[in-house]
Write a protein that holds these residues in place. Sequence first.
Motif, PDB file in Angstrom:
ATOM      1  N   ILE A 271       0.854  -1.357   0.173  1.00 47.04           N
ATOM      2  CA  ILE A 271       0.039   0.123   0.111  1.00 47.04           C
ATOM      3  C   ILE A 271       0.828   1.880  -0.389  1.00 47.04           C
ATOM      4  O   ILE A 271       0.259   2.461  -0.476  1.00 47.04           O
ATOM      5  N   PHE A 272       1.885   0.815   0.743  1.00 46.34           N
ATOM      6  CA  PHE A 272       3.030   2.261   0.724  1.00 46.34           C
ATOM      7  C   PHE A 272       3.029   3.309  -0.718  1.00 46.34           C
ATOM      8  O   PHE A 272       3.724   3.893  -1.241  1.00 46.34           O
ATOM      9  N   ALA A 273       3.921   1.941  -1.278  1.00 46.26           N
ATOM     10  CA  ALA A 273       4.539   1.813  -2.644  1.00 46.26           C
ATOM     11  C   ALA A 273       3.302   2.524  -3.695  1.00 46.26           C
ATOM     12  O   ALA A 273       2.980   3.420  -4.645  1.00 46.26           O
ATOM     13  N   GLU A 274       1.617   1.805  -3.174  1.00 43.76           N
ATOM     14  CA  GLU A 274       0.998   2.145  -4.330  1.00 43.76           C
ATOM     15  C   GLU A 274       0.156   3.556  -3.829  1.00 43.76           C
ATOM     16  O   GLU A 274      -0.106   4.437  -5.519  1.00 43.76           O
ATOM     17  N   LYS A 275       0.101   3.935  -3.173  1.00 42.82           N
ATOM     18  CA  LYS A 275       0.039   5.143  -3.005  1.00 42.82           C
ATOM     19  C   LYS A 275       1.045   6.398  -2.802  1.00 42.82           C
ATOM     20  O   LYS A 275       0.490   7.194  -2.824  1.00 42.82           O
ATOM     21  N   GLY A 276       2.378   5.666  -4.200  1.00 37.53           N
ATOM     22  CA  GLY A 276       3.183   6.293  -3.650  1.00 37.53           C
ATOM     23  C   GLY A 276       3.737   7.720  -2.565  1.00 37.53           C
ATOM     24  O   GLY A 276       3.895   8.577  -2.993  1.00 37.53           O
ATOM     25  N   TYR A 277       3.890   7.172  -1.521  1.00 38.60           N
ATOM     26  CA  TYR A 277       4.050   7.965  -0.580  1.00 38.60           C
ATOM     27  C   TYR A 277       5.272   7.843  -0.687  1.00 38.60           C
ATOM     28  O   TYR A 277       5.639   8.770   0.143  1.00 38.60           O
ATOM     29  N   ALA A 278       6.622   7.680  -1.260  1.00 39.36           N
ATOM     30  CA  ALA A 278       7.753   7.599  -0.926  1.00 39.36           C
ATOM     31  C   ALA A 278       7.899   9.435  -1.736  1.00 39.36           C
ATOM     32  O   ALA A 278       9.139   9.719  -1.283  1.00 39.36           O
TER      33      ALA A 278
ATOM     34  N   LYS B  42      -6.940   6.266  -4.295  1.00 42.89           N
ATOM     35  CA  LYS B  42      -5.193   7.008  -3.971  1.00 42.89           C
ATOM     36  C   LYS B  42      -4.232   5.918  -4.559  1.00 42.89           C
ATOM     37  O   LYS B  42      -3.263   5.663  -3.747  1.00 42.89           O
ATOM     38  N   ARG B  43      -4.436   4.326  -4.988  1.00 46.58           N
ATOM     39  CA  ARG B  43      -3.367   3.372  -5.083  1.00 46.58           C
ATOM     40  C   ARG B  43      -3.341   3.076  -6.862  1.00 46.58           C
ATOM     41  O   ARG B  43      -4.403   2.249  -7.184  1.00 46.58           O
ATOM     42  N   VAL B  44      -1.941   3.085  -7.145  1.00 50.20           N
ATOM     43  CA  VAL B  44      -2.202   3.008  -8.422  1.00 50.20           C
ATOM     44  C   VAL B  44      -0.758   1.752  -8.527  1.00 50.20           C
ATOM     45  O   VAL B  44       0.192   1.683  -7.542  1.00 50.20           O
ATOM     46  N   ARG B  45      -0.146   1.155  -9.289  1.00 53.20           N
ATOM     47  CA  ARG B  45       0.588   0.131  -9.260  1.00 53.20           C
ATOM     48  C   ARG B  45       1.215  -0.781 -11.039  1.00 53.20           C
ATOM     49  O   ARG B  45       0.431   0.271 -11.527  1.00 53.20           O
ATOM     50  N   ALA B  46       2.544  -0.595 -10.850  1.00 56.22           N
ATOM     51  CA  ALA B  46       3.093  -1.587 -12.588  1.00 56.22           C
ATOM     52  C   ALA B  46       2.701  -2.838 -12.930  1.00 56.22           C
ATOM     53  O   ALA B  46       4.042  -3.261 -11.659  1.00 56.22           O
ATOM     54  N   VAL B  47       2.199  -3.122 -13.003  1.00 56.56           N
ATOM     55  CA  VAL B  47       2.410  -4.894 -13.035  1.00 56.56           C
ATOM     56  C   VAL B  47       1.904  -5.375 -14.381  1.00 56.56           C
ATOM     57  O   VAL B  47       2.508  -4.806 -15.093  1.00 56.56           O
TER      58      VAL B  47
ATOM     59  N   ALA C  18       7.305  22.580 -23.661  1.00 53.02           N
ATOM     60  CA  ALA C  18       7.557  23.377 -22.022  1.00 53.02           C
ATOM     61  C   ALA C  18       6.969  23.074 -20.941  1.00 53.02           C
ATOM     62  O   ALA C  18       7.716  23.883 -19.785  1.00 53.02           O
ATOM     63  N   MET C  19       5.985  22.582 -20.883  1.00 55.68           N
ATOM     64  CA  MET C  19       5.007  22.345 -19.901  1.00 55.68           C
ATOM     65  C   MET C  19       5.484  20.712 -19.197  1.00 55.68           C
ATOM     66  O   MET C  19       4.983  20.575 -18.532  1.00 55.68           O
ATOM     67  N   ILE C  20       6.777  20.047 -19.544  1.00 52.60           N
ATOM     68  CA  ILE C  20       6.758  18.619 -19.149  1.00 52.60           C
ATOM     69  C   ILE C  20       8.185  19.220 -18.066  1.00 52.60           C
ATOM     70  O   ILE C  20       8.968  19.687 -17.990  1.00 52.60           O
ATOM     71  N   THR C  21       7.763  18.933 -16.467  1.00 50.75           N
ATOM     72  CA  THR C  21       8.350  19.677 -15.822  1.00 50.75           C
ATOM     73  C   THR C  21       9.231  17.644 -14.959  1.00 50.75           C
ATOM     74  O   THR C  21      10.200  17.934 -14.894  1.00 50.75           O
ATOM     75  N   HIS C  22       8.159  16.831 -14.957  1.00 49.41           N
ATOM     76  CA  HIS C  22       9.238  15.115 -15.245  1.00 49.41           C
ATOM     77  C   HIS C  22       8.532  14.357 -15.692  1.00 49.41           C
ATOM     78  O   HIS C  22       8.006  14.472 -16.856  1.00 49.41           O
ATOM     79  N   ARG C  23      10.014  13.868 -16.067  1.00 47.94           N
ATOM     80  CA  ARG C  23      10.330  12.355 -16.759  1.00 47.94           C
ATOM     81  C   ARG C  23      10.192  11.130 -16.277  1.00 47.94           C
ATOM     82  O   ARG C  23      11.375  11.068 -15.264  1.00 47.94           O
ATOM     83  N   LEU C  24       9.425  10.027 -15.825  1.00 46.24           N
ATOM     84  CA  LEU C  24       9.856   9.092 -15.034  1.00 46.24           C
ATOM     85  C   LEU C  24       9.688   7.702 -16.150  1.00 46.24           C
ATOM     86  O   LEU C  24       8.675   7.616 -16.904  1.00 46.24           O
ATOM     87  N   PRO C  25      10.534   6.245 -15.320  1.00 49.98           N
ATOM     88  CA  PRO C  25      10.005   5.158 -16.309  1.00 49.98           C
ATOM     89  C   PRO C  25       8.431   4.571 -15.614  1.00 49.98           C
ATOM     90  O   PRO C  25       8.005   4.958 -14.298  1.00 49.98           O
ATOM     91  N   LEU C  26       7.862   4.123 -16.174  1.00 51.52           N
ATOM     92  CA  LEU C  26       6.557   3.476 -16.181  1.00 51.52           C
ATOM     93  C   LEU C  26       6.505   3.014 -14.823  1.00 51.52           C
ATOM     94  O   LEU C  26       5.644   3.277 -14.127  1.00 51.52           O
ATOM     95  N   GLU C  27       7.629   2.521 -14.171  1.00 48.07           N
ATOM     96  CA  GLU C  27       7.457   1.131 -13.323  1.00 48.07           C
ATOM     97  C   GLU C  27       7.133   2.232 -12.002  1.00 48.07           C
ATOM     98  O   GLU C  27       6.826   1.940 -10.699  1.00 48.07           O
ATOM     99  N   GLU C  28       7.354   3.937 -12.003  1.00 48.63           N
ATOM    100  CA  GLU C  28       7.223   4.250 -10.596  1.00 48.63           C
ATOM    101  C   GLU C  28       6.563   5.356 -10.907  1.00 48.63           C
ATOM    102  O   GLU C  28       5.766   6.577 -10.719  1.00 48.63           O
ATOM    103  N   VAL C  29       5.037   4.097 -11.985  1.00 45.58           N
ATOM    104  CA  VAL C  29       3.592   5.422 -12.228  1.00 45.58           C
ATOM    105  C   VAL C  29       3.392   5.977 -10.867  1.00 45.58           C
ATOM    106  O   VAL C  29       2.588   6.827 -10.577  1.00 45.58           O
TER     107      VAL C  29
END
Lengths: 187, 384
Positions: free
Chosen positions: A122-129, B10-15, B347-358
């Motif tokens: 949950i900590f990671a999924e909520k992006g709390y880092a 408020k919960r997402v992840r890369a799978v 010019a509006m792009i301020t952040h660029r992340l790998p999908l793993e860090e979604v």
Amino acid sequence: MENSIKDYKQIKGWGVDADPKNDPTYPMRNRMNVSQDPDSKSHPSPMQHDDTELLKSNERPRVSTVYGTTVPPSGLSGMIRRLAFRYSENEYRHWLPLLVADRVQVVEGILEDLASGTVPNIFAEKGYAMEWKHNRTAFITKMAAIAAVTAGVVVLLTSDSDKKNKNSRKRKGYKKGYRGYSDTHAL
Amino acid sequence: MLAMEYRGPKRVRAVQKPMPEIKHPQDAIVRVTRTCICGSDLHLYNGNVPDTRVGSTFGHEFVGIVEEVGPDVTKIKVGDQVLVPFNVACGECHFCKQGMFGNCHESNTMATAVGAIFGYSHTAGGFDGGQAEYARVPYANVGPTVIPAGMDPDDAVLLTDVVPTGYQAAEMAGIQTGDTVVVFGAGPVGIMAARCSWLFGAGRVIVLDNVDYRLEFVRNYAPCEVYNFDEIGDPVLFIKKITDWMGADCVIDAVGAEATGNAMQSITGRKLLLQAGSATALHWAINSVKKGGVVSIVGVYGPTDNLVPIGNMMNKGLTMRGNQTSVKRLLPRLIDHVMNGTLNPKAMITHRLPLEEVADGYRMFSAKLDNCIKTVLIPPSANK
């Protein structure tokens, strides 16, 4: 902040799309009544065919030519969604059950994770880092507040149940422990 | 393939998810090379849009390379670099024929008030989105547009939604030369709406928000007047005061359901979901425009049970003005603007992340951390 615009006509592109005919009713001024459109009932062919269970708005006679097949309804949330789709988009009975189903499915999702041997992080999924990295003080304050409120609720509930238990024991005690007193008194 | 997956508010992840498949002769499969997190995604992320199902993949702003096409696809071919408008549109139905690609009637079975949108709730068709390594793109002869030679892919990915939406917001406002335009919200769409207001000949552009770094950004980018509504008292009274007590000629609501600024609206609309989100920005827009003025709504509102189904009003493109953007209709003009330097979206792009860090990307954008304006996600297969 500096708020004055010196000469807005010097802004690159100023007025390039200005059109006095840009009345704010586009595309209504190109209105085409269904009766004037011989193809209004036509649709791109062929139809997409898929075995996925699909919930369809009852405000249209048939499914659209293509459709998404993501996450078909399942479990309790799916039952609620099927119920919701009996009603039109005009009905509370359509939207509110869908919101309830969304929340039910969150719990189902956690159970599915656990059943498949995955403990959701949950900590990671909520992006709390990110909160920890960029908003640490507020994050700690927020977590402390949540912990305090949670602890408070637990203490409150526990003390209530303690009181009930004590009262319960007292009542039971009056019957049992004080029986001697009563008995004595009776004597 | 790797894909973003929604697990709850408020919960997402890369799978890892199965590869998308061709399901219709006009489908294509696109290998995503860049995808963005949009302000509209936050309505889903916060759990405010009904029928947002756990397991869905979001992402309606993406560009990529055509990997596979169905037998009836003729307009694009394997290997083309394409930008994919966020609407799924057939191009043939009654509404598409009028240029209302955002209102296509042949792509969304689950609702009639809105056309289909990639990676949105099932209310918008139930299609997986582009925050993944690969995406299924229906009606590939209509939406996907080959990125012109020489166009930066960072510009191209913003042409899939945010640029056209900001532009259409200004267009729907019916701006006439010299008009005073007020924009509520300094997120990416509000920023672009302010910038595009000048293209229609505005005489004054004013943006209100309550996040200073966003106001600073739009003041430099648009350029325009900016005000922090936490510091000016009643925003409606303030706008009347600075417009000679008349009100603005045009007001653009680029906020939608997540508006702050009114406790009662926040509680009933955002927290309890008892109405279609917080209507604070909408109230301010209606009340601060002058008599006979125009209110243009591109902020997203939910469909739940308040007195006026404002979400449906916006999605169906009714007057007052509001609509999902018909990207396809606007693309030729906007590509010109980008290619000749009139607009500089990247010019509006301020952040660029790998999908793993979604998950981090969503949190950063949602909580407005690290001066985040716009985040681009890069799938691991982007440089294959």
